[in-house]
Design a protein around this motif. Structure first.
Motif, mmCIF file in Angstrom:
data_model
loop_
_atom_site.group_PDB
_atom_site.id
_atom_site.type_symbol
_atom_site.label_atom_id
_atom_site.label_comp_id
_atom_site.label_asym_id
_atom_site.label_seq_id
_atom_site.Cartn_x
_atom_site.Cartn_y
_atom_site.Cartn_z
ATOM 1 N N ALA A 67 -114.224 6.825 22.190
ATOM 2 C CA ALA A 67 -115.061 7.701 21.370
ATOM 3 C C ALA A 67 -114.710 9.161 21.617
ATOM 4 C CB ALA A 67 -116.529 7.436 21.674
ATOM 5 N N ARG A 68 -114.497 9.523 22.875
ATOM 6 C CA ARG A 68 -114.119 10.907 23.191
ATOM 7 C C ARG A 68 -112.807 11.282 22.515
ATOM 8 N NH1 ARG A 68 -116.789 9.996 28.206
ATOM 9 N NH2 ARG A 68 -114.981 8.893 29.048
ATOM 10 N N GLN A 69 -111.836 10.388 22.594
ATOM 11 C CA GLN A 69 -110.531 10.663 22.003
ATOM 12 C C GLN A 69 -110.611 10.764 20.484
ATOM 13 O OE1 GLN A 69 -107.636 7.834 23.352
ATOM 14 N NE2 GLN A 69 -107.820 8.431 25.515
ATOM 15 N N ALA A 70 -111.396 9.861 19.866
ATOM 16 C CA ALA A 70 -111.517 9.878 18.405
ATOM 17 C C ALA A 70 -112.146 11.178 17.922
ATOM 18 C CB ALA A 70 -112.346 8.682 17.941
ATOM 19 N N ALA A 71 -113.170 11.663 18.630
ATOM 20 C CA ALA A 71 -113.821 12.919 18.251
ATOM 21 C C ALA A 71 -112.890 14.106 18.480
ATOM 22 C CB ALA A 71 -115.114 13.092 19.045
ATOM 23 N N ALA A 72 -112.182 14.123 19.609
ATOM 24 C CA ALA A 72 -111.289 15.237 19.925
ATOM 25 C C ALA A 72 -110.127 15.311 18.948
ATOM 26 C CB ALA A 72 -110.773 15.096 21.353
ATOM 27 N N LEU A 73 -109.563 14.151 18.573
ATOM 28 C CA LEU A 73 -108.428 14.109 17.643
ATOM 29 C C LEU A 73 -108.778 14.750 16.307
ATOM 30 C CD1 LEU A 73 -105.556 13.020 17.003
ATOM 31 C CD2 LEU A 73 -106.656 10.906 16.230
ATOM 32 N N LEU A 100 -113.772 4.734 11.985
ATOM 33 C CA LEU A 100 -114.088 5.202 10.637
ATOM 34 C C LEU A 100 -114.827 6.523 10.734
ATOM 35 C CD1 LEU A 100 -115.515 1.904 9.063
ATOM 36 C CD2 LEU A 100 -113.194 2.772 8.855
ATOM 37 N N VAL A 101 -114.550 7.429 9.786
ATOM 38 C CA VAL A 101 -115.348 8.640 9.636
ATOM 39 C C VAL A 101 -116.002 8.560 8.265
ATOM 40 C CG1 VAL A 101 -115.415 11.145 9.682
ATOM 41 C CG2 VAL A 101 -113.732 9.921 11.081
ATOM 42 N N THR A 103 -117.431 17.990 16.391
ATOM 43 C CA THR A 103 -118.471 18.332 17.358
ATOM 44 C C THR A 103 -119.496 17.210 17.374
ATOM 45 O OG1 THR A 103 -118.204 20.702 16.967
ATOM 46 C CG2 THR A 103 -120.283 19.975 17.959
ATOM 47 N N VAL A 104 -119.757 16.674 18.548
ATOM 48 C CA VAL A 104 -120.661 15.541 18.680
ATOM 49 C C VAL A 104 -122.103 16.031 18.816
ATOM 50 C CG1 VAL A 104 -121.299 13.572 20.121
ATOM 51 C CG2 VAL A 104 -118.881 14.105 19.705
ATOM 52 N N GLU A 105 -122.995 15.443 18.017
ATOM 53 C CA GLU A 105 -124.422 15.735 18.136
ATOM 54 C C GLU A 105 -125.118 14.702 19.009
ATOM 55 O OE1 GLU A 105 -126.060 16.127 14.221
ATOM 56 O OE2 GLU A 105 -124.924 17.955 13.792
#
Length: 298
Positions: A31-37, A105-106, A41-43
């Motif tokens: 999850a960290r990698q997917a958001a950083a890629l 998925l986004v 910004t994670v809520e």
């Protein structure tokens, strides 16, 4: 941000991988990698969330809200991506990005805490049925979705292999007979949501209600109504008029969507018994009792 899997997800994945789950163990880092890629910004992680994926509320750099969703391969996230792409936002949540990481998925951000379950029952069923109708389209060329026959074939084998008492065994026999009769002459071949129910219809901005979380399958439309018929099953079981309410639901939903009542009833029976037997198999006797009692009304 700590990507702690919600307890509901942990419990559900434990049922499908009782000997351990490498995907779940690696989920926080994935999850960290997917958001950083994607420079998201994670809520927050959506809680209680679902039973087959991690859902994270995020924003793009320009402030646009979105949802980051991660699911293990056994829950067919690539089939979900293909179905959402084909629907193109008509009746369903919109895919924000094309193919990228497998299992990631986004999606368009809806109102995750507002489903049609918040409406009075009659209105909720009406809105849910209207949403579902938009999804029943011709399957896309070149995509190989699982068929109703294939999915229920696996489920039928598991049902036959599960030890059950006499009453449950009689329901299993009835459900298997119904399946065989229904598959003998399916009336249409459509792309279906596959796991549709009231909690899968969320409030949106583009449209009042949009479907989320498909496990797409190709087959007849009546299959897609089966889970909706038994929505709020706990309330049905607790009501003295539960049996008559259930039969009335079958009739009203079938009529509102121009489907054959007997086909809706048959798939509702099969899917309720399958869910009940599966609950027995994984050690949820209370859920099994509710589902099998419901199936007995059909």
């Amino acid at each position: 941000m700590t990507f702690e899997p919600p307890p509901r997800l942990v419990r559900a994945l434990g049922e499908t991988a009782p000997d351990g789950d490498e995907w779940l163990a690696g989920l926080p880092e994935a999850a960290r990698q997917a958001a950083a890629l994607r420079e998201l910004t994670v809520e927050r992680v959506q809680v209680p969330g679902g039973r087959s994926s991690l859902v994270v509320l995020v924003r793009y750099a320009d402030g646009t809200p979105a949802v980051l969703k991660l699911a293990p391969p056994r829950f067919r996230p690539e089939a979900e991506r293909a179905a959402l792409a084909h629907w193109g936002g008509l009746g369903a949540v919109q895919l924000k990005e094309g193919p990228a990481d497998e299992g990631v998925l986004v999606l368009e951000r809806l109102h995750p805490d507002v489903s049609v379950r918040s409406l009075p029952e009659a209105k909720a069923l009406l809105e849910a049925a209207g949403t579902l109708r938009r999804l029943w389209v011709e399957p896309p060329a070149g995509e190989s979705f699982e068929t109703v026959a294939e999915r229920t074939g696996r489920q039928a084998e598991a049902m036959r292999g599960t030890a059950a008492g006499p009453e449950a065994s009689a329901l299993v026999d009835a459900a298997l007979t119904a399946r065989a009769e229904l598959l003998a002459a399916p009336p249409e071949h459509r792309l279906l949501h596959g796991t549709f129910r009231q909690s899968k219809v969320l409030a949106g901005e583009r449209m009042p209600w949009l479907a989320v979380g498909p496990d797409p399958v190709v087959g007849e439309c009546a299959f897609d109504l089966a889970r909706l018929v038994r929505d709020r099953v706990e309330d049905l079981i607790a009501s003295s008029s539960g049996a008559s309410t259930t039969r009335r639901r079958v009739r009203k939903l079938a009529d509102s969507l121009d489907l054959d009542q007997e086909r809706v009833r048959g798939w509702t029976l099969f899917r309720a018994v399958e869910s009940g037997v599966r609950a027995l198999r994984v050690g949820r006797p209370r859920d099994a009792e509710l589902l099998l009692e419901f199936a007995g009304w059909l």
